[in-house]
Design an enzyme around this catalytic site. Structure first.
Site, mmCIF file in Angstrom:
data_model
loop_
_atom_site.group_PDB
_atom_site.id
_atom_site.type_symbol
_atom_site.label_atom_id
_atom_site.label_comp_id
_atom_site.label_asym_id
_atom_site.label_seq_id
_atom_site.Cartn_x
_atom_site.Cartn_y
_atom_site.Cartn_z
ATOM 1 N N ARG A 15 -1.904 -4.490 -23.546
ATOM 2 C CA ARG A 15 -2.713 -5.632 -23.108
ATOM 3 C C ARG A 15 -2.411 -6.063 -21.670
ATOM 4 O O ARG A 15 -3.069 -6.945 -21.129
ATOM 5 C CB ARG A 15 -2.489 -6.808 -24.089
ATOM 6 C CG ARG A 15 -3.054 -6.543 -25.465
ATOM 7 C CD ARG A 15 -2.504 -7.518 -26.515
ATOM 8 N NE ARG A 15 -1.202 -7.100 -27.056
ATOM 9 C CZ ARG A 15 -0.504 -7.785 -27.959
ATOM 10 N NH1 ARG A 15 -0.969 -8.946 -28.413
ATOM 11 N NH2 ARG A 15 0.659 -7.350 -28.412
ATOM 12 N N ASP A 108 10.057 -8.757 -24.158
ATOM 13 C CA ASP A 108 8.882 -9.454 -23.612
ATOM 14 C C ASP A 108 8.954 -10.958 -23.853
ATOM 15 O O ASP A 108 7.971 -11.661 -23.670
ATOM 16 C CB ASP A 108 7.583 -8.867 -24.178
ATOM 17 C CG ASP A 108 7.362 -9.162 -25.656
ATOM 18 O OD1 ASP A 108 8.283 -9.675 -26.321
ATOM 19 O OD2 ASP A 108 6.248 -8.873 -26.142
ATOM 20 N N ALA A 383 10.211 -19.509 27.542
ATOM 21 C CA ALA A 383 9.070 -19.052 26.737
ATOM 22 C C ALA A 383 8.657 -17.653 27.160
ATOM 23 O O ALA A 383 8.666 -17.317 28.336
ATOM 24 C CB ALA A 383 7.898 -20.009 26.925
ATOM 25 N N TYR A 390 13.506 -1.191 22.427
ATOM 26 C CA TYR A 390 13.106 0.120 21.883
ATOM 27 C C TYR A 390 12.471 0.956 22.978
ATOM 28 O O TYR A 390 11.521 0.501 23.635
ATOM 29 C CB TYR A 390 12.105 -0.138 20.748
ATOM 30 C CG TYR A 390 11.668 1.085 19.975
ATOM 31 C CD1 TYR A 390 12.606 1.966 19.446
ATOM 32 C CD2 TYR A 390 10.315 1.347 19.762
ATOM 33 C CE1 TYR A 390 12.203 3.070 18.720
ATOM 34 C CE2 TYR A 390 9.903 2.445 19.026
ATOM 35 C CZ TYR A 390 10.856 3.308 18.504
ATOM 36 O OH TYR A 390 10.450 4.405 17.786
#
Ligand code: UD1
Ligand code: CA
Length: 461
Positions: A15, A108, A383, A390
């Protein structure tokens, strides 16, 4: 008598309409089965027998994610064909000692209260204890049939029940306890002549009663905690119940929740005094909060330690990071794994920080990326500062000393070091070591053309 627990976890869960075995569907971020295993261990079970079948390999493999102390108690048994709950229990019997008490739990049914289960483990001589529940909506559960004296006589499954039996509101929780010897004696006597053609564990009750054995029932009204999961609607119901219980526990321990219905805890929370959590916060994994920590609306926090007097403003997402005291983070900040933020660090809106150690009093207020960096004390990150960590193949580190002023829109091309007290002019691309106390600036000189005539838009033909 030592305790052994048998957990039934072999069913397919038709179900659920899912390829995932039912007992692996998550409640509060971990498989249904894990909740049951934890309950079994909380009861001090000597061995926890898990009967697997449908998706058995997947279930066993997933169990390796458990804490080793819990995993070490597990003993797996395979039920090749799912012939019913009685057949499932008998699959575990080889490993069970006759003299031990056996408590049967269902994979369950994840939320039974250990305090309710403990008394069940004291089994009457040669008899059985059965946990039953009064349910407002008993549909789907086995019903407890009692005789004129109110003694339990047998259990009837929904599919086998008559109309009048369906009116019974006392249902079978599925949870029972008996000695190993009693189970081994009676399980082989259970047949499969019923609507589903299955060997029902529930038939044990009728057979034992008919044989004059004591079947003692404990009736509870705690239907929420004994609800089983057979479909996604019940999965969601059980999730809500679990979250409600966790929210209540936090409040009882002194945490202020803006709304206990709008917090999700998918792991463990350790906290100090006077913590406040606003709405729609998700806490995952292991979260540790100090005293007086405030968490704003919509934050997602996974495996983090947040020190005293810190404020996490709304919609911050953070994981695997350690924050010392008086930090202010967000709104809209993102802490990826591997950060250590010392005292009084400020990480503002749209700032992403990853694998970085940030010194006391340092501030990165707006729109920056700090990755693979070692940043000293009292540094101002302007900012738009970006660590270019990388190069397309490898990651490199950026080191920034104490009291550095990083102007806005700076690129720090790693590997690179900015020594203590240096100043970086706005718009600079730093590609080599900046010596202590110096100014570095890579800015094209402005050229001014006076009385400049802007282009005009061409007229359409
Ligand atoms: C079962 C009980 C019912 C009770 C309800 C409580 C039976 C026959 N019925 O019904 O009286 O009210 O639980 O939630 O016991 N399982 C196996 N192997 C099998 C069949 C089932 O391991 O061959 C496991 C399932 O994975 C599940 C548990 O047993 O964890 C219960 O099975 P399920 O089919 O859900 O039984 P219910 O119809 O809910
Ligand atoms: Ca069920």
């Amino acid at each position: 008598m030592a305790l052994e627990v048998v957990i039934l976890a072999a069913g397919m869960g038709k179900r659920m309409h899912s390829v995932l075995p039912k007992v692996l569907h998550p409640v509060a971020g971990e498989p249904l089965l894990f909740h049951v295993i934890k309950t079994a261990c909380a009861l001090n079970a000597e061995t926890v027998h898990v009967v697997t079948g449908h998706g058995g390999e997947m279930v066993q493999k997933r169990c390796q994610d458990l804490d080793p102390a819990l995993y070490g108690k597990l003993s797996f048994h395979t039920q090749k064909e799912q012939l019913g709950t009685a057949h499932a229990v008998s699959c575990a019997m080889d490993g069970v000692k006759d003299g031990n008490t056996v408590l049967v739990l269902y994979g369950d049914t994840p939320l039974p209260d250990p305090a309710l289960l403990e008394p069940l483990t004291h089994v009457p001589q040669e008899g059985m204890n059965l946990l039953t529940v009064k349910m407002r909506h008993p549909f789907g559960y086995g019903r407890i049939v009692r005789d004129a004296q109110g003694q339990v006589s047998h259990i009837v499954e929904e599919k086998d029940a008559t109309e009048s039996e369906k009116q019974i509101s006392e249902v079978n929780s599925g949870i029972l306890a008996a000695s190993g010897a009693t189970l081994k004696h009676y399980l082989p006597r259970i047949g499969n002549h019923n609507a589903q053609g299955e060997y029902y564990l529930t038939d044990l009750t009728g057979i034992m009663v008919a044989d004059g054995r004591t079947v003692q029932t404990t009736v509870t009204e705690d239907e929420e905690r004994l609800a089983g999961v057979n479909n996604k609607v019940q999965l969601a119901d059980v999730e809500r119940t679990c979250q409600k219980l966790r929210a209540r526990k936090l409040m009882e321990e002194g945490v202020t929740l803006a709304d206990p219905a709008r917090i999700d805890i998918r792991g463990s929370v350790i906290h100090g005094k006077d913590c406040c959590i606003d709405i729609n916060v998700i806490l995952e994994g292991k979260v540790v909060l100090g005293d007086n920590v405030t968490i704003g609306a919509g934050c997602v926090i996974r495996n983090c330690e947040i020190g005293d007097n810190s404020v996490i403003s709304p919609y911050t997402v953070m994981e695997d990071s350690v924050l010392k005291v008086h930090n202010t983070i967000g709104p809209f900040a993102r802490l990826r794994p591997g950060n250590l933020l010392e005292d009084e660090v400020h990480v503002g809106n749209f700032v992403e920080v990853k694998k970085s150690h940030v010194g006391k009093g340092t501030k990165a207020g707006h729109l920056s990326y700090l990755g693979d960096s070692e940043i000293g004390k009292d540094v101002n990150i302007g900012a738009g500062t970006i660590t270019c960590n990388y190069d397309g193949a490898n990651k490199h580190r950026t080191v920034v000393g104490d009291d550095v002023f990083v102007g806005s829109d700076t690129q720090l091309v790693a590997p690179v070091t900015v020594e203590a007290g240096a100043t970086i002019g706005a718009g600079t691309t730093v590609t080599r070591t900046v010596p202590a106390g110096s100014l570095v600036i890579t800015r094209a000189r402005p050229r001014i053309i006076e009385n400049y005539a802007r282009p005009v838009k061409a007229k359409k033909e």
